[in-house]
Design a protein around this motif. Structure first.
Motif, PDB file in Angstrom:
ATOM      1  N   THR B  18       2.476 -11.359  71.743  1.00  0.00           N
ATOM      2  CA  THR B  18       1.407 -12.365  71.675  1.00  0.00           C
ATOM      3  C   THR B  18       0.454 -11.977  70.553  1.00  0.00           C
ATOM      4  O   THR B  18       0.293 -10.803  70.224  1.00  0.00           O
ATOM      5  CB  THR B  18       0.611 -12.479  72.993  1.00  0.00           C
ATOM      6  OG1 THR B  18       0.053 -11.203  73.278  1.00  0.00           O
ATOM      7  CG2 THR B  18       1.478 -12.937  74.143  1.00  0.00           C
ATOM      8  N   GLU B  20      -3.446 -12.523  69.127  1.00  0.00           N
ATOM      9  CA  GLU B  20      -4.804 -12.976  69.411  1.00  0.00           C
ATOM     10  C   GLU B  20      -5.457 -13.311  68.082  1.00  0.00           C
ATOM     11  O   GLU B  20      -5.600 -12.435  67.216  1.00  0.00           O
ATOM     12  CB  GLU B  20      -5.588 -11.886  70.117  1.00  0.00           C
ATOM     13  CG  GLU B  20      -5.145 -11.677  71.553  1.00  0.00           C
ATOM     14  CD  GLU B  20      -5.828 -10.479  72.167  1.00  0.00           C
ATOM     15  OE1 GLU B  20      -7.052 -10.325  71.999  1.00  0.00           O
ATOM     16  OE2 GLU B  20      -5.107  -9.680  72.790  1.00  0.00           O
ATOM     17  N   THR B  25      -4.778 -17.338  72.001  1.00  0.00           N
ATOM     18  CA  THR B  25      -3.610 -16.493  72.187  1.00  0.00           C
ATOM     19  C   THR B  25      -2.347 -17.299  71.928  1.00  0.00           C
ATOM     20  O   THR B  25      -2.229 -18.430  72.401  1.00  0.00           O
ATOM     21  CB  THR B  25      -3.581 -15.936  73.626  1.00  0.00           C
ATOM     22  OG1 THR B  25      -4.805 -15.233  73.856  1.00  0.00           O
ATOM     23  CG2 THR B  25      -2.419 -14.984  73.830  1.00  0.00           C
ATOM     24  N   ASN B  51       2.789  -2.080  65.742  1.00  0.00           N
ATOM     25  CA  ASN B  51       2.588  -2.439  67.140  1.00  0.00           C
ATOM     26  C   ASN B  51       3.866  -2.301  67.950  1.00  0.00           C
ATOM     27  O   ASN B  51       4.808  -3.041  67.769  1.00  0.00           O
ATOM     28  CB  ASN B  51       2.118  -3.889  67.242  1.00  0.00           C
ATOM     29  CG  ASN B  51       0.755  -4.047  66.625  1.00  0.00           C
ATOM     30  OD1 ASN B  51      -0.238  -3.704  67.229  1.00  0.00           O
ATOM     31  ND2 ASN B  51       0.730  -4.524  65.384  1.00  0.00           N
ATOM     32  N   SER B  55       0.896  -7.007  72.111  1.00  0.00           N
ATOM     33  CA  SER B  55      -0.196  -7.860  71.632  1.00  0.00           C
ATOM     34  C   SER B  55      -0.668  -7.426  70.244  1.00  0.00           C
ATOM     35  O   SER B  55      -0.872  -6.250  69.986  1.00  0.00           O
ATOM     36  CB  SER B  55      -1.349  -7.800  72.638  1.00  0.00           C
ATOM     37  OG  SER B  55      -2.374  -8.665  72.237  1.00  0.00           O
ATOM     38  N   ARG B  57      -3.510  -8.324  67.161  1.00  0.00           N
ATOM     39  CA  ARG B  57      -4.729  -9.069  66.831  1.00  0.00           C
ATOM     40  C   ARG B  57      -4.739  -9.388  65.340  1.00  0.00           C
ATOM     41  O   ARG B  57      -4.477  -8.516  64.513  1.00  0.00           O
ATOM     42  CB  ARG B  57      -5.956  -8.232  67.197  1.00  0.00           C
ATOM     43  CG  ARG B  57      -7.280  -8.989  67.039  1.00  0.00           C
ATOM     44  CD  ARG B  57      -8.456  -8.064  67.361  1.00  0.00           C
ATOM     45  NE  ARG B  57      -8.448  -7.654  68.767  1.00  0.00           N
ATOM     46  CZ  ARG B  57      -9.064  -8.338  69.741  1.00  0.00           C
ATOM     47  NH1 ARG B  57      -9.735  -9.434  69.464  1.00  0.00           N
ATOM     48  NH2 ARG B  57      -9.007  -7.908  70.982  1.00  0.00           N
TER      49      ARG B  57
END
Lengths: 182, 182
Positions: B18, B20, B25, B51, B55, B57
């Protein structure tokens, strides 16, 4: 887009599932398979999903057919095939695979190949497949081919494929006889 | 194929990452992003991957621009936009995003939109973007637009975008002056 996903398939980068098919192993990406096939979607992500582990065994398909199906799933096209006989046999197998995994466009591509490359050695097997997989246009074309005077019905009848038609879909033989009646 | 992946994006089935972005989202599929963008490939699967968690960002992009970029990644097309002004501003933002994530075809689509929808209120900003993102054809078209008698160079100069050009790429102003010289 086809090129990008073709490269993803051949590199195997980020693959999260492997298939064991006829002694060979193929790495693939669950979400690509699921995006393209409602059957893979159900098998890999649905509530009835069969495999939470990373390896899936396929027993009802030859490795080279599975490989060609993966090629279609990632690139929306059939792999290149030079030999016409090889092409027809592959299209026959892929038609079955397309029906199994609900790959509508692959089915259309296979039907197109089988329509364009019909001969006495393959027509009977193609007729049986057309009957079993509900390809009306292809079935009609087989009938026309078999009923046309130049197409050596005797050669077709002598072929293994014809025996296959007789045993697997006898009703279609009845239809053929009706077509042949003057 | 575009339809299949568009459906995968909107359903979110099998999403494994996901993002952000600006308080919103977005669920996505690592392998799809990686197939389409060498930058996502390096970030999500490369040896320097940032990552391993689910998640990510993004701080340098607006949510609606990220959403439109995802739409392109999955469907190979821009999302529908009715309002012309909105289309130009979105194409300007997406040009930057395309360059950041190495989405060559998205960059071409944005350049095409910006070429076809140039006006006094956006030409200066487009010129600055063309200079910063090495779009020679678009830059030439901006010069032609700004130098043509009917296009209210005064209105362009009065615009915020022109101030942006002056501060962010002063060299391009020099080029513009040279083009304007009789």
């Amino acid at each position: 887009m086809h090129r990008h996903f073709g490269r993803l398939l051949s590199s195997g980068d980020g693959a999260d599932v492997t298939f064991e098919v006829g002694g060979e192993t193929f790495a693939a990406h669950r979400c690509v398979l699921a995006a393209r096939s409602s059957v893979f979607m159900a098998e890999l992500f649905g509530p009835m999903k069969e495999n939470t582990d990373a390896s899936v065994r396929i027993t009802d398909m030859e490795a080279k057919v599975f490989k060609a199906m993966l090629h279609f799933i990632y690139t929306d096209s059939l792999p290149p095939m030079d030999d016409e006989q090889e092409l027809v046999v592959m299209a026959q197998h892929l038609l079955v695979a397309a029906d199994t995994y609900n790959l509508e466009r692959l089915k259309l591509l296979c039907v197109e190949k089988l329509c364009n490359h019909m001969d006495a050695s393959t027509a009977a097997t193609t007729l049986a497949l057309a009957e079993q997989h509900s390809c009306c246009g292809l079935k009609d074309l087989c009938f026309k081919f078999l009923a046309s005077p130049g197409n050596m019905l005797k050669a077709v009848v002598a072929n293994d494929g014809f025996e296959h038609v007789r045993s697997s879909c006898p009703s279609v033989l009845k239809e053929l006889v009706a077509k042949l009646a003057p």
